[in-house]
Design a protein around this motif. Structure first.
Motif, mmCIF file in Angstrom:
data_model
loop_
_atom_site.group_PDB
_atom_site.id
_atom_site.type_symbol
_atom_site.label_atom_id
_atom_site.label_comp_id
_atom_site.label_asym_id
_atom_site.label_seq_id
_atom_site.Cartn_x
_atom_site.Cartn_y
_atom_site.Cartn_z
ATOM 1 N N ALA A 212 0.834 -1.202 0.000
ATOM 2 C CA ALA A 212 0.000 0.000 0.000
ATOM 3 C C ALA A 212 0.868 1.253 0.000
ATOM 4 O O ALA A 212 0.579 2.230 -0.706
ATOM 5 C CB ALA A 212 -0.928 -0.018 1.212
ATOM 6 N N ALA A 213 1.949 1.229 0.772
ATOM 7 C CA ALA A 213 2.841 2.389 0.818
ATOM 8 C C ALA A 213 3.543 2.587 -0.525
ATOM 9 O O ALA A 213 3.698 3.722 -0.993
ATOM 10 C CB ALA A 213 3.856 2.206 1.930
ATOM 11 N N ALA A 214 3.945 1.487 -1.161
ATOM 12 C CA ALA A 214 4.620 1.586 -2.457
ATOM 13 C C ALA A 214 3.689 2.131 -3.524
ATOM 14 O O ALA A 214 4.079 2.981 -4.343
ATOM 15 C CB ALA A 214 5.155 0.216 -2.872
ATOM 16 N N ALA A 278 11.697 13.709 -1.151
ATOM 17 C CA ALA A 278 10.712 14.401 -0.320
ATOM 18 C C ALA A 278 9.387 13.633 -0.299
ATOM 19 O O ALA A 278 8.737 13.513 0.758
ATOM 20 C CB ALA A 278 10.492 15.819 -0.847
ATOM 21 N N ILE A 279 8.979 13.109 -1.454
ATOM 22 C CA ILE A 279 7.748 12.310 -1.515
ATOM 23 C C ILE A 279 7.890 11.065 -0.655
ATOM 24 O O ILE A 279 6.957 10.676 0.071
ATOM 25 C CB ILE A 279 7.422 11.944 -2.972
ATOM 26 N N ALA A 280 9.065 10.437 -0.705
ATOM 27 C CA ALA A 280 9.291 9.241 0.107
ATOM 28 C C ALA A 280 9.152 9.551 1.595
ATOM 29 O O ALA A 280 8.557 8.768 2.358
ATOM 30 C CB ALA A 280 10.669 8.662 -0.197
ATOM 31 N N ARG A 281 9.676 10.688 2.009
ATOM 32 C CA ARG A 281 9.547 11.064 3.425
ATOM 33 C C ARG A 281 8.087 11.285 3.796
ATOM 34 O O ARG A 281 7.632 10.879 4.883
ATOM 35 C CB ARG A 281 10.365 12.320 3.707
ATOM 36 N N GLY A 282 7.339 11.902 2.896
ATOM 37 C CA GLY A 282 5.928 12.143 3.177
ATOM 38 C C GLY A 282 5.124 10.859 3.270
ATOM 39 O O GLY A 282 4.274 10.695 4.165
ATOM 40 N N VAL A 283 5.396 9.926 2.354
ATOM 41 C CA VAL A 283 4.677 8.644 2.378
ATOM 42 C C VAL A 283 5.058 7.861 3.630
ATOM 43 O O VAL A 283 4.205 7.217 4.264
ATOM 44 C CB VAL A 283 4.981 7.835 1.098
ATOM 45 N N GLU A 292 13.438 3.509 1.723
ATOM 46 C CA GLU A 292 14.856 3.743 1.464
ATOM 47 C C GLU A 292 15.044 3.951 -0.033
ATOM 48 O O GLU A 292 14.746 3.059 -0.834
ATOM 49 C CB GLU A 292 15.684 2.557 1.951
ATOM 50 N N VAL A 293 15.513 5.131 -0.414
ATOM 51 C CA VAL A 293 15.629 5.514 -1.829
ATOM 52 C C VAL A 293 17.096 5.539 -2.224
ATOM 53 O O VAL A 293 17.934 6.134 -1.523
ATOM 54 C CB VAL A 293 14.998 6.901 -2.079
ATOM 55 N N ALA A 294 17.408 4.895 -3.337
ATOM 56 C CA ALA A 294 18.786 4.887 -3.850
ATOM 57 C C ALA A 294 18.766 5.244 -5.327
ATOM 58 O O ALA A 294 17.920 4.751 -6.086
ATOM 59 C CB ALA A 294 19.429 3.525 -3.638
ATOM 60 N N PHE A 295 19.701 6.095 -5.729
ATOM 61 C CA PHE A 295 19.822 6.503 -7.133
ATOM 62 C C PHE A 295 21.176 6.064 -7.674
ATOM 63 O O PHE A 295 22.160 5.963 -6.937
ATOM 64 C CB PHE A 295 19.727 8.026 -7.268
ATOM 65 N N SER A 296 21.227 5.829 -8.968
ATOM 66 C CA SER A 296 22.513 5.617 -9.646
ATOM 67 C C SER A 296 22.472 6.348 -10.982
ATOM 68 O O SER A 296 21.501 6.226 -11.733
ATOM 69 C CB SER A 296 22.792 4.131 -9.860
#
Length: 394
Positions: A212-214, A278-283, A292-296
């Motif tokens: 649901a969070a995803a 920022a969206i991840a923190r809000g969710v 946990e968000v990771a970029f490459s």
């Protein structure tokens, strides 16, 4: 006066049947990224048969070919990997490998670079002046790794300019697309791990549902990112992978989603990443899950050098007619690891029309993608003339 252009065209005409045969062999025997060993051997053997010196990187995939040169050389690049796609075409040269197909035209790219190498080699004693050249046949373009591998193997050492063709099914046979400046997008990967608390599907109030969070996170990104930036800035964020759970009646502990960020400007890309975080923190605050968000950073944009592009457009015009060298109106959001070469040396990528008039045009990466094989000879002539012009023949 010695007419090297006519001799070049005669050489290409002489190998026309071989070009089709090579392309069909590659199409029938595709190898996906990082597995292009047999493709490399096949192309290397053909070049060796012609007496063209070459080296194969330690990986055993891809090759660098061309005569020794006292000064800077002009390089031409083709890619050799296929995609993990089931071919839908009913043709005699259909892929013999289930689940793998040349759906992006790399079989044609490799064939045209091979053909240009053969023609340039055969004319080596008939040029009005030396034409130093190098052929780069690279693996792993589809995963954005092959160009860097070839650079590490010395592919651009001593290179003054580099040129590539990419097939384009939106353009008809006999048409070349050209664009100075930004041609393709930067491509960044994003992976989000959503950690919740598992439980019984009938009692979600006792769990923290990561699915649901995803879903909430994905929907928020799709809604919010386009509205957070100037609408004139091309931006695409797409999630193409979502994995969670193993049972229909169990809320899992975690979910993993993976996606891609496409922009035409690195600064915009960094802004998109900040917005996603920022969206991840809000969710996370709203759902009590941990995100946990990771970029490459995977690929930079392809930025065509104005001078090289102008020279190559002129060379292409000699082959198809100047009126058939058409401007590409805007950069696309596809990615291309050709950018790794352009970070080191000036160069350009042209688009080669491969569509047959009156037939449906299938897009790249489609299981029904195919091309008009008459375009192979056009591409060889364009590449060889680009090399000659950039080497100073004009």
């Amino acid at each position: 006066m010695h007419d090297w252009r006519a001799e070049l065209d005669d050489e290409v005409a002489a190998i026309g049947g071989e070009l089709v045969a090579v392309r069909r062999h590659l199409h029938e025997n595709p190898e996906p990224s990082r597995e292009e060993y047999e493709t490399t051997r096949f192309l290397a053997n053909r070049l060796r048969d012609e007496g063209i010196p070459l080296t194969i990187p330690p990986t055993g995939r891809g090759l660098i070919a061309g005569p020794a040169a006292a000064g800077p050389v002009v390089a031409i690049r083709g890619d050799i990997d296929a995609l993990r796609i089931d071919e839908a075409n009913d043709v005699p040269y259909r892929s013999k490998r289930n689940g793998v197909m040349h759906a992006c035209g790399h079989d044609a790219h490799a064939t045209m670079v091979l053909g240009a190498a053969l023609a340039l080699h055969r004319l080596r004693d008939r040029w009005p002046r030396p034409v130093p050249w190098r052929a780069i046949l690279q693996p792993a373009e589809e995963v954005g790794a092959g160009a860097e591998e070839m650079v590490a193997a010395g592919a651009v050492e001593g290179v003054r300019a580099i040129v590539a063709l990419h097939v384009d099914p939106s353009l008809g046979l006999g048409t070349i697309g050209q664009r100075s400046g930004v041609l393709t997008a930067s491509c960044d990967d994003v992976e989000v791990t959503v950690i919740g608390r598992g439980g019984h599907a009938a009692r979600p109030c006792r769990a923290i549902d990561p699915i649901a969070a995803a879903v909430r996170f994905i929907g928020s990104v799709y809604l919010d990112v386009p509205r957070a930036f100037d609408s004139r800035e091309p931006i695409v964020v797409t999630f193409g992978s979502f994995h969670a759970g193993t049972s229909n009646n169990v809320i899992p502990d975690r979910a993993t989603i993976r996606g891609t960020i496409r922009t035409l400007d690195r600064a915009v890309s960094e802004g998109v990443k900040a917005r996603i975080e920022a969206i991840a923190r809000g969710v996370a605050e709203a759902t009590e899950a941990r995100l946990e968000v990771a970029f490459s950073d995977r690929l930079d944009p392809v930025v065509n050098d104005p001078g090289v592009t102008s020279a190559c457009a002129a060379a292409a015009g000699e082959v198809v007619g100047p009126e058939n060298v058409v401007p590409i109106a805007s950069a696309g959001l596809g990615g291309e690891d050709f950018s790794a070469y352009l970070a080191r040396v000036p160069g350009c990528m042209l688009r080669l029309g491969v569509a047959t008039e009156g037939r449906p045009r299938q897009h790249l990466h489609s299981p029904e993608f195919d091309l008009d094989e008459r375009a192979l000879a056009v591409g060889v002539r364009v590449l060889a003339r680009c090399v000659a012009r950039l080497a100073g023949l004009g």
